[in-house]
Design a protein around this motif. Structure first.
Motif, PDB file in Angstrom:
ATOM      1  N   THR A 100      88.270 -49.520  75.137  1.00  0.00           N
ATOM      2  CA  THR A 100      87.043 -48.746  75.166  1.00  0.00           C
ATOM      3  C   THR A 100      86.089 -49.305  74.119  1.00  0.00           C
ATOM      4  O   THR A 100      86.505 -49.977  73.172  1.00  0.00           O
ATOM      5  N   GLU A 101      84.805 -49.016  74.316  1.00  0.00           N
ATOM      6  CA  GLU A 101      83.821 -49.562  73.387  1.00  0.00           C
ATOM      7  C   GLU A 101      83.897 -48.900  72.022  1.00  0.00           C
ATOM      8  O   GLU A 101      83.561 -49.515  71.005  1.00  0.00           O
ATOM      9  N   ASN A 102      84.340 -47.646  71.982  1.00  0.00           N
ATOM     10  CA  ASN A 102      84.495 -46.949  70.714  1.00  0.00           C
ATOM     11  C   ASN A 102      85.981 -46.765  70.440  1.00  0.00           C
ATOM     12  O   ASN A 102      86.624 -45.911  71.043  1.00  0.00           O
ATOM     13  N   PRO A 103      86.558 -47.568  69.544  1.00  0.00           N
ATOM     14  CA  PRO A 103      88.017 -47.544  69.349  1.00  0.00           C
ATOM     15  C   PRO A 103      88.504 -46.463  68.402  1.00  0.00           C
ATOM     16  O   PRO A 103      89.688 -46.396  68.097  1.00  0.00           O
ATOM     17  N   ILE A 104      87.608 -45.597  67.936  1.00  0.00           N
ATOM     18  CA  ILE A 104      88.008 -44.589  66.963  1.00  0.00           C
ATOM     19  C   ILE A 104      89.052 -43.637  67.549  1.00  0.00           C
ATOM     20  O   ILE A 104      89.947 -43.174  66.859  1.00  0.00           O
ATOM     21  N   LYS A 105      88.924 -43.354  68.845  1.00  0.00           N
ATOM     22  CA  LYS A 105      89.816 -42.401  69.480  1.00  0.00           C
ATOM     23  C   LYS A 105      90.330 -42.961  70.793  1.00  0.00           C
ATOM     24  O   LYS A 105      89.577 -43.554  71.561  1.00  0.00           O
ATOM     25  N   LEU A 106      91.627 -42.754  71.064  1.00  0.00           N
ATOM     26  CA  LEU A 106      92.220 -43.236  72.305  1.00  0.00           C
ATOM     27  C   LEU A 106      91.734 -42.424  73.495  1.00  0.00           C
ATOM     28  O   LEU A 106      91.450 -41.229  73.374  1.00  0.00           O
ATOM     29  N   PRO A 107      91.652 -43.047  74.683  1.00  0.00           N
ATOM     30  CA  PRO A 107      91.383 -42.263  75.896  1.00  0.00           C
ATOM     31  C   PRO A 107      92.490 -41.238  76.130  1.00  0.00           C
ATOM     32  O   PRO A 107      93.667 -41.504  75.864  1.00  0.00           O
ATOM     33  N   THR A 108      92.116 -40.077  76.626  1.00  0.00           N
ATOM     34  CA  THR A 108      93.081 -39.034  76.972  1.00  0.00           C
ATOM     35  C   THR A 108      92.782 -38.536  78.379  1.00  0.00           C
ATOM     36  O   THR A 108      91.804 -38.938  79.001  1.00  0.00           O
ATOM     37  N   SER A 109      93.641 -37.644  78.866  1.00  0.00           N
ATOM     38  CA  SER A 109      93.505 -37.102  80.226  1.00  0.00           C
ATOM     39  C   SER A 109      93.337 -38.246  81.227  1.00  0.00           C
ATOM     40  O   SER A 109      92.443 -38.239  82.063  1.00  0.00           O
ATOM     41  N   VAL A 110      94.217 -39.252  81.122  1.00  0.00           N
ATOM     42  CA  VAL A 110      94.099 -40.434  81.964  1.00  0.00           C
ATOM     43  C   VAL A 110      94.662 -40.144  83.350  1.00  0.00           C
ATOM     44  O   VAL A 110      95.608 -39.372  83.510  1.00  0.00           O
ATOM     45  N   SER A 111      94.050 -40.760  84.379  1.00  0.00           N
ATOM     46  CA  SER A 111      94.519 -40.607  85.754  1.00  0.00           C
ATOM     47  C   SER A 111      94.205 -41.872  86.526  1.00  0.00           C
ATOM     48  O   SER A 111      93.141 -42.469  86.344  1.00  0.00           O
ATOM     49  N   THR A 112      95.116 -42.275  87.388  1.00  0.00           N
ATOM     50  CA  THR A 112      94.885 -43.421  88.259  1.00  0.00           C
ATOM     51  C   THR A 112      95.424 -43.117  89.644  1.00  0.00           C
ATOM     52  O   THR A 112      96.351 -42.309  89.807  1.00  0.00           O
ATOM     53  N   ALA A 113      94.829 -43.746  90.666  1.00  0.00           N
ATOM     54  CA  ALA A 113      95.256 -43.533  92.055  1.00  0.00           C
ATOM     55  C   ALA A 113      94.953 -44.778  92.860  1.00  0.00           C
ATOM     56  O   ALA A 113      94.027 -45.539  92.552  1.00  0.00           O
ATOM     57  N   LEU A 114      95.742 -44.991  93.907  1.00  0.00           N
ATOM     58  CA  LEU A 114      95.577 -46.126  94.811  1.00  0.00           C
ATOM     59  C   LEU A 114      94.775 -45.686  96.028  1.00  0.00           C
ATOM     60  O   LEU A 114      95.127 -44.717  96.702  1.00  0.00           O
ATOM     61  N   LEU A 115      93.689 -46.403  96.319  1.00  0.00           N
ATOM     62  CA  LEU A 115      92.869 -46.099  97.487  1.00  0.00           C
ATOM     63  C   LEU A 115      93.492 -46.713  98.735  1.00  0.00           C
ATOM     64  O   LEU A 115      94.337 -47.615  98.656  1.00  0.00           O
ATOM     65  N   ASP A 116      93.052 -46.265  99.910  1.00  0.00           N
ATOM     66  CA  ASP A 116      93.594 -46.774 101.162  1.00  0.00           C
ATOM     67  C   ASP A 116      93.313 -48.257 101.362  1.00  0.00           C
ATOM     68  O   ASP A 116      94.070 -48.944 102.071  1.00  0.00           O
ATOM     69  N   ASN A 117      92.231 -48.788 100.780  1.00  0.00           N
ATOM     70  CA  ASN A 117      91.902 -50.205 100.920  1.00  0.00           C
ATOM     71  C   ASN A 117      92.602 -51.086  99.890  1.00  0.00           C
ATOM     72  O   ASN A 117      92.346 -52.280  99.817  1.00  0.00           O
ATOM     73  N   GLY A 118      93.498 -50.509  99.090  1.00  0.00           N
ATOM     74  CA  GLY A 118      94.231 -51.270  98.093  1.00  0.00           C
ATOM     75  C   GLY A 118      93.588 -51.283  96.726  1.00  0.00           C
ATOM     76  O   GLY A 118      94.208 -51.757  95.758  1.00  0.00           O
ATOM     77  N   TYR A 119      92.355 -50.794  96.616  1.00  0.00           N
ATOM     78  CA  TYR A 119      91.707 -50.740  95.322  1.00  0.00           C
ATOM     79  C   TYR A 119      92.334 -49.621  94.477  1.00  0.00           C
ATOM     80  O   TYR A 119      93.047 -48.756  94.982  1.00  0.00           O
ATOM     81  N   VAL A 120      92.041 -49.651  93.191  1.00  0.00           N
ATOM     82  CA  VAL A 120      92.599 -48.692  92.244  1.00  0.00           C
ATOM     83  C   VAL A 120      91.446 -48.023  91.496  1.00  0.00           C
ATOM     84  O   VAL A 120      90.493 -48.694  91.088  1.00  0.00           O
TER      85      VAL A 120
END
Length: 428
Positions: free
Chosen positions: A75-95
């Motif tokens: 992330t551009e601001n490294p002071i704090k880590l990302p939280t509430s992370v989520s990822t999913a796979l789309l039908d076309n193979g993208y993420v």
């Protein structure tokens, strides 16, 4: 216990990555192994001839989970880590990846971005919330539709309402934020319905609003709504549990479009409903003790694997049939686990990623609930434990070729350097 990945593979294959929009985030510099066989497809491949220094051949252990590849994010601001992370796979193979992070002005904001099948950036980074001085998002979930649209659902901690924003496949906003909970939403779980053009969002609502819905101590009821791919709520909130204080909630789709729901109302309990809210199978206990970190995945035979921390805080997987009977139980031999995240792989097995005191520990179980790989620990010098139960730092989604894609956000103790570890990895 777990085996460190350094003893499993010689080197991690890294993917060629472009830069994200400088407004929010950028990829880390590329690091290539000394020797790698060319990938035969567009997806990342194992580095079968890669060597580290000094070069020492290492036999890959077939009983251990493998790390196929990794991509570092920053992330551009490294002071704090990302939280509430989520990822999913789309039908076309993208993420798609979605998380809450700190912007350059030290304010929290939810942002999302698309990646190609080979994890190269495919869109600019877009905001899906406004900015706030404190943590804004809880129970963040990315859910793609069959037409390429993407639903980003979360609980807004400022008013404790469940909300969603809808984007198209180019990450252009279509609608939102839209409130899906009439009162407070304390926790929620969403599943895509058959046909891929609608999703069911189940959530817990207390009888009376609280000052902070995430720290509720009062009775309520679990309800659900159905949202279509155009962002329209097509089914208004309907209750599907008896009244009580639901401490956990997980849903998963059964064959035939039925919904298996697991929750804690005094004990670990499950029931089955249809998409209109009719209760087809009354609730039945699957665990009598106190449990936490509850998730559920549907198996190929129609059974469900519930994964949770038991009353001793130890990870457990239970296979439950349609009638609610526990047909198999497997204790996972990993200590001090803070949370755990299961996903069904393309071969029918289930991979569970756990966050112990240090590293990510993965194990693979077969549909009968028996361990077939692992436990294996990766990135042992980093900690990926949650700040609290509603702000996850790990998300797992099924990928192709029997792999799982893991999005994570971790860091080292200050005494060990204080470096962060944010990125994607493929486990198999």
């Amino acid at each position: 216990m777990g085996r460190n990945v350094a003893a499993v593979v010689t080197v991690t294959l890294l993917f060629v990555i472009l830069h994200l929009s400088p407004s929010f985030a950028q990829q880390a510099p590329l690091k290539l192994p000394q020797k790698v066989e060319p990938a035969k497809t567009t997806a990342p491949q194992p580095a079968t001839k890669a060597k580290s220094s000094p070069a020492q051949p290492v036999r890959i252990d077939p009983s251990a989970v493998s790390l196929v590849g990794t991509v570092d994010l920053k992330t551009e601001n490294p002071i704090k880590l990302p939280t509430s992370v989520s990822t999913a796979l789309l039908d076309n193979g993208y993420v798609v990846r979605a998380w809450e992070s700190l912007d350059p002005g030290d304010r929290m904001i939810g942002t999302a971005a698309l990646f190609t099948e080979s994890l190269q950036p495919a869109s600019s980074v877009v905001p899906y919330t406004d900015r706030w001085d404190n943590d804004l998002i809880a129970y963040n979930t990315a859910l793609p539709f069959a037409n390429g649209n993407i639903l980003l659902a979360y609980i807004d901690r400022r008013d404790q309402r469940g909300k969603f924003v809808l984007y198209n496949s180019q990450m252009k906003i279509i609608k939102g934020p839209v409130v899906f909970s009439p009162k407070n939403a304390h926790r929620f779980s969403a599943v895509r319905l058959p046909g891929g053009m609608s999703t069911l969002i189940a959530f817990y609502e207390p009888e009376r609003p609280a000052s902070d819905a995430l720290w509720d101590h009062m009775a309520g009821q679990c309800l659900f709504v159905v949202v279509n791919a155009e962002g329209t709520i097509v089914s208004q909130p309907k209750a599907f549990t008896r009244k009580g204080h639901a401490l956990q909630l997980a849903t998963t789709l059964l064959p035939g479009g039925l919904i298996f729901s697991a929750y804690v109302l005094g004990a670990g309990t499950s029931s089955v409903i249809d998409q209109t809210g009719n209760i087809l199978r009354q609730e039945k206990k699957f665990y009598s003790g106190k449990l936490s970190a509850l998730s559920a995945v549907t198996l190929a035979d129609g059974n469900v694997m519930a994964v949770f921390l038991d009353d001793r805080g130890l990870p457990r997987a239970s296979v439950i049939d349609y009638a609610g009977n526990v047909v198999a139980t497997q204790n996972l031999p990993v200590n001090s686990v803070m949370n755990l995240y299961p996903v069904r792989l393309s071969n029918g097995n289930v991979l569970v990623v756990m966050a112990p005191e240090n590293g990510l520990t993965a194990v693979i179980l077969n549909p009968a609930g028996k361990i077939v790989k692992g436990p294996t620990t990766f990135f042992g010098e980093y900690n990926f434990g949650e700040y609290n139960h509603y702000r996850s730092r790990i998300s797992v989604t099924a990928f192709r070729n029997e792999m799982a894609l893991v999005l994570y956000s971790g860091n080292q103790p200050k005494a060990s350097g204080g470096k962060s570890k944010i990125g994607f990895s493929l486990f198999k």
